[in-house]
Motif scaffolding. Structure first.
Motif, PDB file in Angstrom:
ATOM      1  N   CYS A   1       8.282   1.564   0.933  1.00 28.16           N
ATOM      2  CA  CYS A   1       8.398   0.741  -0.272  1.00 28.16           C
ATOM      3  C   CYS A   1       9.455  -0.329  -0.052  1.00 28.16           C
ATOM      4  CB  CYS A   1       8.793   1.621  -1.445  1.00 28.16           C
ATOM      5  SG  CYS A   1       9.371   0.738  -2.888  1.00 28.16           S
TER       6      CYS A   1
ATOM      7  N   GLY B   1       2.769   7.123  -0.147  1.00 31.87           N
ATOM      8  CA  GLY B   1       2.437   7.433   1.238  1.00 31.87           C
ATOM      9  C   GLY B   1       1.695   8.747   1.343  1.00 31.87           C
ATOM     10  N   SER B   2       2.152   9.590   2.257  1.00 30.62           N
ATOM     11  CA  SER B   2       1.490  10.873   2.422  1.00 30.62           C
ATOM     12  C   SER B   2       2.185  11.936   1.584  1.00 30.62           C
ATOM     13  CB  SER B   2       1.496  11.263   3.906  1.00 30.62           C
ATOM     14  OG  SER B   2       2.840  11.349   4.349  1.00 30.62           O
ATOM     15  N   GLY B   3       2.678  11.511   0.410  1.00 29.18           N
ATOM     16  CA  GLY B   3       3.345  12.464  -0.454  1.00 29.18           C
ATOM     17  C   GLY B   3       4.826  12.563  -0.146  1.00 29.18           C
TER      18      GLY B   3
ATOM     19  N   HIS C   1      -4.015   9.794   3.133  1.00 28.96           N
ATOM     20  CA  HIS C   1      -3.618  10.961   2.363  1.00 28.96           C
ATOM     21  C   HIS C   1      -4.575  11.149   1.182  1.00 28.96           C
ATOM     22  CE1 HIS C   1      -0.878  14.003   0.889  1.00 28.96           C
ATOM     23  NE2 HIS C   1      -0.868  13.425  -0.288  1.00 28.96           N
ATOM     24  N   GLY C   2      -4.935  10.031   0.562  1.00 31.95           N
ATOM     25  CA  GLY C   2      -5.863  10.091  -0.562  1.00 31.95           C
ATOM     26  C   GLY C   2      -7.191  10.701  -0.162  1.00 31.95           C
TER      27      GLY C   2
ATOM     28  N   THR D   1      -6.831  14.554   0.746  1.00 31.45           N
ATOM     29  CA  THR D   1      -6.672  15.470  -0.385  1.00 31.45           C
ATOM     30  C   THR D   1      -7.852  15.425  -1.341  1.00 31.45           C
ATOM     31  OG1 THR D   1      -5.397  13.771  -1.538  1.00 31.45           O
ATOM     32  CG2 THR D   1      -4.153  15.442  -0.327  1.00 31.45           C
TER      33      THR D   1
ATOM     34  N   PHE E   1       0.806  -1.230   0.000  1.00 34.78           N
ATOM     35  CA  PHE E   1       0.000   0.000   0.000  1.00 34.78           C
ATOM     36  C   PHE E   1       0.837   1.277   0.000  1.00 34.78           C
ATOM     37  CE2 PHE E   1      -2.362  -3.374   2.043  1.00 34.78           C
ATOM     38  CZ  PHE E   1      -3.574  -3.331   1.386  1.00 34.78           C
ATOM     39  N   VAL E   2       1.910   1.233  -0.753  1.00 36.61           N
ATOM     40  CA  VAL E   2       2.756   2.431  -0.804  1.00 36.61           C
ATOM     41  C   VAL E   2       2.108   3.517  -1.651  1.00 36.61           C
ATOM     42  CG1 VAL E   2       4.930   3.335  -1.692  1.00 36.61           C
ATOM     43  CG2 VAL E   2       4.894   1.180  -0.412  1.00 36.61           C
ATOM     44  N   TRP E   3       1.683   3.137  -2.837  1.00 39.61           N
ATOM     45  CA  TRP E   3       1.117   4.134  -3.747  1.00 39.61           C
ATOM     46  C   TRP E   3      -0.318   4.458  -3.363  1.00 39.61           C
ATOM     47  CZ3 TRP E   3       4.244   6.833  -6.445  1.00 39.61           C
ATOM     48  CH2 TRP E   3       5.362   6.288  -7.077  1.00 39.61           C
ATOM     49  N   GLY E   4      -0.675   5.689  -3.600  1.00 36.75           N
ATOM     50  CA  GLY E   4      -2.066   6.085  -3.419  1.00 36.75           C
ATOM     51  C   GLY E   4      -2.386   7.179  -4.410  1.00 36.75           C
ATOM     52  N   LEU E   5      -3.651   7.532  -4.433  1.00 40.88           N
ATOM     53  CA  LEU E   5      -4.094   8.595  -5.306  1.00 40.88           C
ATOM     54  C   LEU E   5      -4.326   9.818  -4.440  1.00 40.88           C
ATOM     55  CD1 LEU E   5      -4.625   8.551  -8.298  1.00 40.88           C
ATOM     56  CD2 LEU E   5      -6.952   7.804  -7.839  1.00 40.88           C
ATOM     57  N   ALA E   6      -3.764  10.947  -4.839  1.00 41.76           N
ATOM     58  CA  ALA E   6      -3.994  12.158  -4.065  1.00 41.76           C
ATOM     59  C   ALA E   6      -4.710  13.182  -4.922  1.00 41.76           C
ATOM     60  CB  ALA E   6      -2.666  12.729  -3.580  1.00 41.76           C
TER      61      ALA E   6
ATOM     62  N   PRO F   1      -3.145   2.024   5.735  1.00 46.00           N
ATOM     63  CA  PRO F   1      -2.049   2.608   4.960  1.00 46.00           C
ATOM     64  C   PRO F   1      -2.177   4.125   4.906  1.00 46.00           C
ATOM     65  CG  PRO F   1      -3.129   0.858   3.725  1.00 46.00           C
ATOM     66  CD  PRO F   1      -3.931   1.062   4.959  1.00 46.00           C
ATOM     67  N   VAL F   2      -1.092   4.800   5.110  1.00 47.61           N
ATOM     68  CA  VAL F   2      -1.140   6.258   5.108  1.00 47.61           C
ATOM     69  C   VAL F   2      -1.508   6.768   3.725  1.00 47.61           C
ATOM     70  CG1 VAL F   2       1.301   6.644   4.625  1.00 47.61           C
ATOM     71  CG2 VAL F   2       0.020   8.339   5.922  1.00 47.61           C
ATOM     72  N   SER F   3      -1.172   5.997   2.699  1.00 43.75           N
ATOM     73  CA  SER F   3      -1.530   6.428   1.343  1.00 43.75           C
ATOM     74  C   SER F   3      -3.046   6.575   1.224  1.00 43.75           C
ATOM     75  CB  SER F   3      -1.004   5.437   0.299  1.00 43.75           C
ATOM     76  OG  SER F   3      -1.390   4.121   0.620  1.00 43.75           O
TER      77      SER F   3
ATOM     78  N   VAL G   1       0.783   9.272  -5.604  1.00 44.08           N
ATOM     79  CA  VAL G   1       1.834   9.669  -4.670  1.00 44.08           C
ATOM     80  C   VAL G   1       2.174   8.486  -3.785  1.00 44.08           C
ATOM     81  CG1 VAL G   1       1.119  12.082  -4.541  1.00 44.08           C
ATOM     82  CG2 VAL G   1       0.223  10.443  -2.905  1.00 44.08           C
TER      83      VAL G   1
ATOM     84  N   ARG H   1     -12.047   7.563  -0.592  1.00 45.79           N
ATOM     85  CA  ARG H   1     -12.226   8.649  -1.547  1.00 45.79           C
ATOM     86  C   ARG H   1     -13.570   8.450  -2.228  1.00 45.79           C
ATOM     87  NH1 ARG H   1      -7.575  11.028  -3.713  1.00 45.79           N
ATOM     88  NH2 ARG H   1      -8.371  10.950  -5.832  1.00 45.79           N
TER      89      ARG H   1
ATOM     90  N   GLN I   1       0.545  16.489   7.566  1.00 48.77           N
ATOM     91  CA  GLN I   1       1.161  15.230   7.187  1.00 48.77           C
ATOM     92  C   GLN I   1       1.504  14.367   8.406  1.00 48.77           C
ATOM     93  OE1 GLN I   1       4.985  15.301   5.410  1.00 48.77           O
ATOM     94  NE2 GLN I   1       4.373  13.902   3.795  1.00 48.77           N
TER      95      GLN I   1
ATOM     96  N   GLN J   1      -1.560  12.775   9.562  1.00 46.93           N
ATOM     97  CA  GLN J   1      -1.960  11.670   8.693  1.00 46.93           C
ATOM     98  C   GLN J   1      -1.170  10.410   9.019  1.00 46.93           C
ATOM     99  OE1 GLN J   1      -1.718  12.932   4.513  1.00 46.93           O
ATOM    100  NE2 GLN J   1      -2.330  14.977   5.132  1.00 46.93           N
TER     101      GLN J   1
END
Ligand SMILES: Nc1nc2c(c(=O)[nH]1)N[C@H]1C(S)=C(S)[C@@H](COP(=O)(O)OP(=O)(O)OC[C@H]3O[C@@H](n4cnc5c(=O)[nH]c(N)nc54)[C@H](O)[C@@H]3O)O[C@H]1N2
Ligand SMILES: Nc1nc2c(c(=O)[nH]1)N[C@H]1C(S)=C(S)[C@@H](COP(=O)(O)OP(=O)(O)OC[C@H]3O[C@@H](n4cnc5c(=O)[nH]c(N)nc54)[C@H](O)[C@@H]3O)O[C@H]1N2
Ligand SMILES: Cc1cc2nc3c(=O)[nH]c(=O)nc-3n(C[C@H](O)[C@H](O)[C@H](O)COP(=O)(O)O)c2cc1C
Ligand code: SF4
Ligand code: SF4
Ligand code: SF4
Ligand code: SF4
Ligand code: SF4
Ligand code: FES
Ligand code: FES
Ligand SMILES: [Mo]
Lengths: 926, 186, 543
Positions: A189, A179-181, B81-82, B85, A163-168, B76-78, A177, C239, B63, B66
């Motif tokens: 990762c 994590g938290s960017g 964050h998603g 935002t 779960f590293v990648w996410g949509l921001a 997951p923090v991703s 992005v 989301r 951040q 978060q």
């Protein structure tokens, strides 16, 4: 099965599938970008939209369930127009900085090409994001090529489980992005590269091979790091390995790999490789042996080196008998090579003094499971467990770092099937994050812990009594001992709360089948065998043996440690675990390997007593009882316990032949260095942790003057036989192998569990798990179905015993040692692969924040550990992964940084495995 | 060549580490967040509830917050964050003492919000989406507060002002800044 | 607090309450005026909701301003919860669904899906638990009908939800309310607590064996969350991204379980239908669109505010009878219905009946009930640009046509408004409209082109004026206009000069002022502030 109409034609399609897949299977291609068969559908790109009769608007084929009678049109004029528009819209935000990954097809450009969309006209003219925006040494990020298909996000979540990648953000500002960017590594990762593999456009690419030319060929082979046994393709150009690519047909891993398998290949042709045979100058000059390392290396011909070795070994054997020579085989080498090493020891030299790193690893498993069930291997396959287990109990295995692809499969089982995961480990290893129950027992208390669980199970009558009655023996004696482990006591010994004990017992009893996994946290103790016996008891008690989704599953470490054991790289057994104390077996091998001496006599080749273990032969080399060591692909100075003592012993040893690929810490003590080759330069087989035998295929010509290890071994054997004037006369006594395949044929002939194995079968894709009884037998993925190998499964009463050395006032910390994701044991390979060292550049020592604070240690500060046996330096990594009072060090960095400078050579009395996991140390700022 | 990363993921940021790396600055803030987390951590799908609470009580979701929430919820923090935002109510930076939200819904747009914004930006010397340099007033735009019959509408903190004309803005803003300096005890 | 155990007890309680009220009224002649008591904001009941005019009928709004929304007793006095009690004691779920089906009630959230059918589908779906969701996200700018119901008569929505829950077999409901409605949130929370206290929500409602509870969830400023699958994602804490349907929420909704989502107004209709009967309801409206519909009438009509009219009423009746005509007697130019995914209907369509089918056929939609009346001073290109800006900002970004398509359309529209339109822009817009409309994933993208398409269709000449003649006929688009002070009319009052944000107006007090065209940014503030009509907006040739 539904009947559907695609473009007017009727098709019978699978149920429970979507239209995209159904059409693909019917041979109709529907363009798609965000879809991937391995990932949950997303329906975002809209390229796969099709017209469906009865629906007002086109629907995304990738998310449209097929229904009987459905009528769809996949390529109407309107759709083609719309697809062109969609592609143009995507191109509007696509900026290509020019230098792509040559052979990774770009799906966006492919479809543009297909629909005649002029990419040069529509693409962006200036970048929107920084190019190459992430510092990860393996993953190159260029969001200018990102089409927001989210395949990377889904791959990281659904394949790797990280779960590293996410949509921001949202809308036009949406952006992937980490994590938290933050940067990928900051977002935890694991550099597995799965996201890259699934990215359709080249927004994510493999950094180490970025810009590489097209390969001339791709060779499917088996990973030479760990026992998971992943397959991948070595990409070759001009006799160089230019990169590793996934091969979707890989049976264990599919397209998935871990960071070492995917990116840790640069050692293969590293400049440090040994490229020609070398001997110490003193040997050539006939001088007495100076202290280790002082006599310079002289590069010589193969003839010189091998003759020298053959003569010297023959001489020592003549003078002191065969048992004055000991051999260390290699779990990094192929089955064929290990078989030959075992034959060299037993037939040519005439000693059972052969062992390998399995001693340091799963010798206690092999012994323990042998006693309980009659076979010492993992009983079930990973796919079986991941599919069928209701609960998984991991104890003493840092699965996601040490068996990463299995680790991610377990994560998926938890995420997708809600399998109950229990993790017991003194360190809060990553897999604990996925566990319903995490137990942080004190190191060295596993017998008490498991007995405590079994106590609760028995108290509540949760055991599988039918299974016990029918298939097991010695239950009552066992029950009596378990009586003595009530929760209060166990909680005191282990530090695990009674509540957690109860919850764990209940979870195990109510979620069946349950599979148990373990690794070094269980085996590397003076109570290693007891630990294993206790886990075997647990699985019998619950009736989890011989069933899909259950079993005892020791995760074997090295790529071919299972095979090295299978091939007789052990002091007590011939290939296939045929005991050296069994007369019939001795007879069989005496005949098969018979040699005739000059005088025509055929004396017995070997005695009927087990030889020395590695943990015995090295100390005995120190005392002169063992005068010569022949070492294939191991680095004992770094990896045996109490390195200072190991160094002394090797220093004292008269003659050491080392067959290596790199000058290692051990080569300092060697007298003859024979340059072997890596897995990329030879043919053979590895047997993975699941007993699955897989092909290793040659991709490149050996570097310099190196020769495949099996050829070197055969050559050395022939020369020793020649010195001794012996002629091979037995049915399988000769050494004239034209290929590794021929060696395998000989293995099959003398090894019942490999009887049905041949390279020919493997090359046609057969998936063989031993026992493979004959050429028609399809192997045995699950052991002990219906009956145990030894007949009845035997309960062994086990009692908790304290470790050999516990902390005291002088050495107040408990040290446990092990490994990290980015490195391999002594580090010869991983410290020579670009990137791995960038991510993990130092010998980090894990320290609990409280301890760090008490001692005034700051993160990344240089610290010094000392034990009664030596010191080790490293950098502090302050983390709650360890508990207060516990310190974790690795043995990946050489010399003063080696964790084994500290460890204790206390051995399990049965298996002789050292207690790598527990000793007492002192911690200071250095 | 990539910069080596020493804060390598292996040492999965533990709570203590995290606080060191991502200070939740003010201890009171942490206390508030902890209370929110405790109250809602078992609510199914409670992430939105938690973030809404943090936003309204702490004022923003930085951040570090978060990361902290991710850690405590084992999410997951991703993903967090998603979510943060995605929704425009969530901000990652603190707002000013007061927010001036101009409605840009249809009725208000037609009714003259653009002129109001222009005027406000002129008076305050800042842009929409930003906060005045003294940290007092944040200018924002929103899309219909459901008071369309009084368009154009401005929401000052929780207070609604309808039928506003540019000529009335200076007085309104004077009133807000006055209230603010009073409340901050100056 | 009374805990009600049956229909009889409920009726008794109603009697008691009425008796008490009669007594109160005699002792205190004026009941204090509804919302102000609890709504300190500047929302005044009379500004938003007046006495009915023209053809107005109050079904959904019948209690609003009449009862104290914080008083369950008030609601009970108006027959509150008797529909629920009737349903629980006298009707099977099938009968309930049948009644709703026969009434012809269609979803008021926009698409107009038959409510009875939706309930039946959810009831028929395998899987449990099932959920009821009330969509109170009301994101359409210019719409506030749902807010008013929630703030003015929250129990009617709760009662409707409970009846629906009984009909489909659910025991948990959620109300997803937008965060922009703090008062609605507060009122609802109070209502939920009261209903629980009276035994009208919670375990074993009215001792009937039926259990149902409601939880309130808040959005956080994302218009797309009104879309049902996005709304579900948001309740799940994710989301707010829509997903393709099928599967519909009725089959796989909240946490993968069958879920029935209806609009606030849909639910508010339900108790009345049960109490008064389906035929009464079906008698209102047209062949296919039954009952009444609330609209938020806004823009350039004299009487703005909340209205409720029978479906089938003409636009003319709404604008001129209910809305009392265009402000300042200007000419009507267009009527925008259906929010940002709706269309602009030209004045020539003033006799169009307002029902689901007619509006759709005319290129607009019913939507949730926003209705904005625009006079001759509205630039239709600018309006199209405005809606596209809204949609573009609110697009979730999941699918290509909407994410990039709306952005591209906005680019072109902005260009046209800036006087930089080029030949071919209209055609390119039409192409983009087509792909976005047909290939987007959810209603947001699918509806996004409506304002553009409808304005191109009915006001193509305005686009052409912008592009080819560089003029804005409505004198709105800044780049195409300028302001001039007519010296003859200017009194030199200095108001414009004071209000000009960049000081572009010069002049002595009591002398005609002059706008410095070099500096002027065409914000139009001066024209708004001038009390003497001395400032003119000019475009094109006049320029
Ligand atoms: N990246 C990488 N992967 C590897 C290797 C490598 O060098 N690098 N080596 C391979 C080899 S040969 C092997 S054998 C495997 C080893 O794989 P593992 O056994 O998974 O790895 P280790 O780091 O040795 O330690 C395992 C765990 O045992 C725990 N442990 C320590 N003491 C105790 C105890 O008393 N009881 C219990 N229950 N647990 C305890 C430690 O906290 C640690 O998490 O990995 C293989 N895979
Ligand atoms: N403190 C501590 N010590 C431990 C352990 C622990 O947990 N803690 N774990 C123990 C365990 S489980 C294990 S398995 C051992 C591992 O101990 P070793 O097997 O000694 O460790 P490796 O570093 O893998 O050594 C393999 C060597 O083989 C060479 N090599 C690789 N491929 C080939 C090839 O194809 N041909 C030839 N000729 N050479 C090759 C490599 O260069 C490398 O130097 O370490 C043990 N030591
Ligand atoms: C972008 C978008 C926004 C929507 N917003 C709302 C809304 O604010 N309120 C609402 O009730 N329905 C809204 N809908 C419609 C819902 O998806 C859904 O159809 C409706 O809630 C169903 O209720 P009904 O059958 O009672 O109309 C929206 C749909 C879309 C595509
Ligand atoms: S490399 Fe692996 S762990 Fe890292 S982001 Fe990609 S998929 Fe996730
Ligand atoms: S980086 Fe690649 S895989 Fe990820 S969203 Fe972008 S295009 Fe898709
Ligand atoms: S998991 Fe093991 S076998 Fe697979 S790629 Fe990684 S190191 Fe190689
Ligand atoms: S149409 Fe727009 S809002 Fe709907 S899913 Fe696509 S991008 Fe999101
Ligand atoms: S339009 Fe705006 S900038 Fe221009 S003169 Fe009037 S007030 Fe000043
Ligand atoms: S492949 Fe189906 S929408 Fe992308
Ligand atoms: S448009 Fe501004 S309040 Fe509705
Ligand atoms: Mo190992």
């Amino acid at each position: 099965m539904p009947f559907i109409f695609i473009n007017g034609q009727p098709y019978q399609v699978r149920e429970d599938t979507n239209l995209l897949r159904a059409a693909q299977e019917a041979g109709i291609s529907i363009p798609s970008l965000c879809d991937h068969p391995d990932l949950t559908p997303y329906g975002g790109c809209r390229l796969c939209n099709v017209e469906v009769k009865g629906l007002r608007l086109p629907a995304a084929a990738c998310m449209l369930p097929v229904t009987d009678g459905m009528e769809v049109y996949t390529e109407t004029e309107d759709l083609v127009e719309a697809r062109k528009s969609i592609l143009k819209l995507l191109l509007k935000n696509y900026y290509d900085s020019g230098n792509g990954n040559a052979d990774k097809p770009n799906a966006l450009l492919k479809w543009c090409d297909y629909y005649g969309v002029d990419t040069s006209q529509w693409t962006r003219k200036e970048p929107r994001y920084a190019i190459d925006s992430d510092p990860n040494p393996f993953i190159r990020v260029d969001l200018n090529k990102c089409i927001l298909c989210t395949r990377c996000i889904r791959a990281c979540a659904e394949v790797q489980g990280r779960f590293v990648w996410g949509l921001a953000e949202r809308g036009f500002d949406s952006q992937i992005v980490a994590g938290s960017g933050v940067t990928l590594l900051e977002a935890r990762c694991e550099s597995c590269g799965a996201c890259v593999e699934y990215c359709p456009t080249g927004a994510l690419t493999h950094k180490p091979s970025f810009g590489a030319e097209l390969p001339e060929k791709k060779v499917q082979t088996t990973c030479a790091y760990c026992g998971v046994g992943c397959n991948f393709d070595l990409n070759v150009k001009d006799n160089r390995v230019i990169k590793v690519t996934s091969n979707p047909n890989a049976p264990v891993n599919g397209v998935h790999l871990c960071v070492k398998g995917r990116y840790g290949y640069q050692y293969i042709q590293h400049p440090d490789r040994l490229r020609s045979p070398q001997v110490r100058e003193y040997l050539l000059k006939g001088m007495p042996k100076p202290p280790a390392g002082e006599s310079p290396w002289v590069t010589v011909s193969w003839d010189t080196a091998l003759n020298l070795a053959a003569n010297k070994l023959a001489a020592i054997k003549r003078e002191s008998g065969p048992d004055a020579i000991a051999l260390l085989s290699s779990a990094k080498c192929t089955n064929e090579e290990n078989y030959l090493m075992n034959k060299l020891a037993r037939q040519v030299i005439g000693t059972h003094n052969i062992d390998h790193c399995a001693r340091l690893c799963h010798s206690s498993t092999v012994a323990g499971l042998g006693m309980s069930f009659g076979s010492g291997a993992m009983t079930n396959t990973v796919a079986d467990i991941v599919e069928h287990a209701q609960a998984i109990f991991i104890i003493g295995s840092n699965t996601t770092e040490q068996h990463p692809v299995i680790g991610s499969k377990i994560r998926q089982a938890v995420l997708r099937r809600k399998v109950k995961l229990i993790v017991a480990d003194p360190r809060r290893v990553d897999i604990a994050e996925f566990a319903q129950i995490y137990l942080r027992q004190k190191p060295g208390t596993d017998v008490a812990l498991i007995n405590g669980l079994m106590h609760i199970i028995l108290k509540n009558n949760w055991q599988d009594q039918a299974f016990i009655d029918q298939r097991c023996e010695n239950f009552d004696a066992f029950r009596e001992v378990v009586e003595k482990y009530p929760p209060e006591l166990v909680s005191k010994i282990t530090g695990v709360t009674e509540k957690d004990l109860y919850k764990t017992a209940e979870t195990l009893a109510s979620n069946k089948p349950a599979a148990v996994f373990w690794a070094m946290g269980i085996t590397q103790h003076t109570t290693g065998v007891l630990n294993v016996l206790t886990l075997a008891n647990l699985q019998m008690l619950l009736g989890n043996m011989g069933v899909p989704g259950g079993g005892v599953n020791p995760l074997r470490g090295q790529n071919n440690v299972q095979g090295a054991c299978d091939m007789g790289g052990l002091p007590n057994v011939f290939p296939g675990y045929q005991s050296v104390t069994n007369e019939a077996v001795l007879e069989k091998f005496n005949l098969a390997w018979q040699t005739t001496h000059a005088d025509g006599s055929t004396p017995p080749l070997f005695n009927n007593k087990a030889g020395l273990t590695s943990t015995e032969m090295i100390p005995m080399a120190g005392t002169g009882k063992v005068r010569a060591l022949v070492i294939l692909g191991e680095n004992p100075v770094m990896t045996e316990p109490d390195a200072n003592h190991t160094r002394e012993c090797l220093e004292a040893c008269e003659f050491i032949v080392l067959q290596e690929i790199f000058p290692s810490e051990t080569s300092h003590y060697a007298d003859v260095l024979l340059p072997g080759v890596t897995f990329a330069e030879k043919e053979g087989t590895f047997t993975n942790t699941e007993r699955r035998i897989q092909m290793v295929r040659q991709a490149i010509q050996p570097e310099g003057e190196t020769r495949p290890d099996w050829e070197i071994l055969a050559d050395l054997a022939k020369r020793i036989l020649a010195v001794e004037k012996r002629r091979p006369t037995g049915s399988h006594a000769g050494w004239d192998y034209a290929s590794a395949a021929e060696v395998m044929d000989e293995i099959a002939a003398v090894t019942p569990i490999y009887a049905g194995v041949s390279h020919a079968r493997l090359n046609t894709g057969a998936q063989l798990h031993w026992p493979v009884k004959d050429l028609n037998h399809s192997g045995t993925p699950i052991l002990h179905i219906g009956e145990f190998t030894r007949g009845k499964g035997k309960f062994h009463p086990t009692e908790h015993l304290d470790p050999q050395e516990l902390p005291d006032a002088e050495y107040p910390f408990l040290l446990t040692t092990g490994r990290v994701l980015y490195h391999w044991h002594a580090g010869e390979m991983t410290r020579r692969s670009q990137g791995l060292l960038d991510v993990y550049p130092d010998a980090y020592i894990e320290i609990h924040p409280e301890d760090a604070e008490a001692l005034g240690i700051l993160d990344h500060q240089q610290v010094r550990l000392s034990s009664r046996r030596g010191i080790a330096l490293g950098k502090a990594l302050i983390t709650e992964r360890v508990s207060p009072g516990l310190i974790f060090a690795n043995f990946h960095f050489a010399g003063e940084q080696n964790g084994n400078n500290l460890t204790i050579a206390a051995l399990d009395p049965v298996s002789k495995i050292p207690e790598f996991k527990i000793c007492a140390v002192k911690l200071e700022v250095s | 060549m990539a910069t080596p990363n020493h804060s390598y993921a292996l040492a999965a940021p533990t709570l203590k580490n995290l606080e060191k790396e991502y200070p939740l600055n003010v201890p009171e803030q942490k206390a508030i967040i902890d209370r929110i987390l405790e109250t809602y951590c078992d609510v199914p799908g409670g992430l939105m509830v938690i973030l809404n609470e943090i936003q309204s009580r702490v004022g923003f979701i930085s951040q570090p917050v978060q990361e902290y929430v991710a850690r405590v919820l084992n999410v997951p923090v991703s993903a967090i964050h998603g979510v943060v935002t995605f929704y425009s109510f969530f901000t990652t930076e603190p707002r000013g003492d007061h927010t001036l939200k101009f409605c840009m819904g249809t009725a208000c747009y037609v009714g003259g919000t653009p002129q109001l914004i222009q005027k406000a930006e002129q008076i305050l010397g800042t842009k929409t989406g930003r906060t005045t340099p003294d940290g007092k007033i944040t200018l924002e735009v929103c899309r219909c507060v459901g008071a369309c019959s009084q368009a154009p509408v401005v929401v000052v903190d929780e207070q609604l002002y309808g039928r506003l004309r540019p000529s009335k803005l200076p007085a309104l803003i004077r009133e807000i800044t006055k209230a603010s300096s009073n409340s901050s005890g100056e | 607090m009374p805990f009600i155990n049956s229909l009889t007890e409920l009726v008794h309680l109603q009697e008691e309450i009425l008796q008490r009220k009669r007594e109160e009224i005699t002792s205190q002649p004026f009941r204090d005026g509804g919302p102000e008591k609890f709504a300190p904001l500047a929302l005044r009941a009379d500004q938003e909701l007046d006495a009915p005019r023209g053809k107005e009928i109050r079904v959904v709004l019948r209690n609003c301003t009449l009862i104290d929304p914080e008083s369950l007793d008030d609601y009970i006095a108006e027959d509150g919860y008797q529909a629920l009690a009737t349903v629980l004691t006298k009707m099977t779920p099938e009968e309930v669904i049948d009644t709703i089906s026969r009434s012809g009630l269609r979803g008021r959230g926009g698409a107009g899906f038959p409510t009875g059918r939706k309930w039946q589908l959810t009831r028929n779906s395998a899987g449990s638990p099932k959920y009821i969701i009330c969509n109170a996200d009301e994101g359409d700018p210019g719409a506030f009908m749902n807010r008013r119901v929630l703030e003015g008569d929250p129990h009617s929505v709760l009662e409707g939800m409970a009846i629906a829950a009984y009909a489909i077999g659910a025991s948990q409901g959620y109300i997803y309310c937008r965060a922009e409605y703090p008062i609605a949130v507060r009122t609802l929370n109070i209502a939920i607590q009261q209903a629980r206290a009276y035994g009208l929500l919670g375990k074993n409602v009215l001792a009937s064996g039926f259990s149902f509870d409601v939880e309130l969830r808040m959005g956080a400023g994302a218009f797309v969350c009104g879309e049902e699958t996005a709304l579900i994602a948001s309740i799940e804490g994710r989301r707010g991204e829509p997903r393709p349907r099928p599967p519909f929420p009725a089959v796989s909704g909240l946490w993968g379980n069958p879920t029935c989502i209806n609009n606030v107004e849909t639910f508010a209709n339900v108790p009345q239908i049960i109490l008064t009967g389906p035929d009464w309801f079906a008698a209102m409206g047209t062949e296919k669109s039954k009952g009444t519909k609330t609209f938020a009438l806004a823009g350039d009509v004299n009487h703005t505010g909340l209205i409720e009219v029978p479906l089938g009423i003409t636009l003319r009746e709404i604008v001129y009878d209910v809305g009392e005509g265009i402000k300042k007697n200007k000419a009507l130019k267009a009527i925008q219905t259906g929010g940002p995914m709706g269309g602009c209907l030209p004045a020539s369509m003033i006799d169009l009946p307002v029902d689901y089918e007619s509006l759709t056929a005319a290129g607009s939609i019913m939507g949730s009930g926003g209705m904005i009346v625009m006079d001759e001073e509205t630039c239709m290109v600018d309006i199209a640009r405005f809606f596209m800006e809204f949609i573009q900002e609110e697009s979730c970004g999941k699918c290509t046509p909407c994410r990039v398509g709306t952005h591209s359309m906005l680019e072109i529209l902005t260009r046209i408004c800036n006087g930089e339109g080029v030949d071919g822009d209209i055609e390119e817009l039409e192409r983009l409209c087509k792909v976005t409309k047909t290939h987007s994933l959810c209603g947001l993208g699918q509806g996004a082109p409506n304002p553009v398409e409808s304005t191109i269709k009915h006001f193509r000449h305005e686009y052409e004026a912008h592009i080819y003649r560089k003029e804005c006929p409505a004198k709105v688009c800044r780049a195409l206009i300028r302001y001039e002070i007519v010296p003859e009319t200017c009194t030199g009052c200095t108001v414009c000069a004071k209000n000009c944000p960049i000081g572009a107006i010069n002049g002595e007090r009591r002398n005609p002022h002059l706008i410095d065209q070099e500096i002027c940014i065409r914000c139009g503030i001066c024209i708004q502030t001038c009390n003497f009509g001395a400032i003119l907006a000019l475009t094109g040739e006049q320029n």
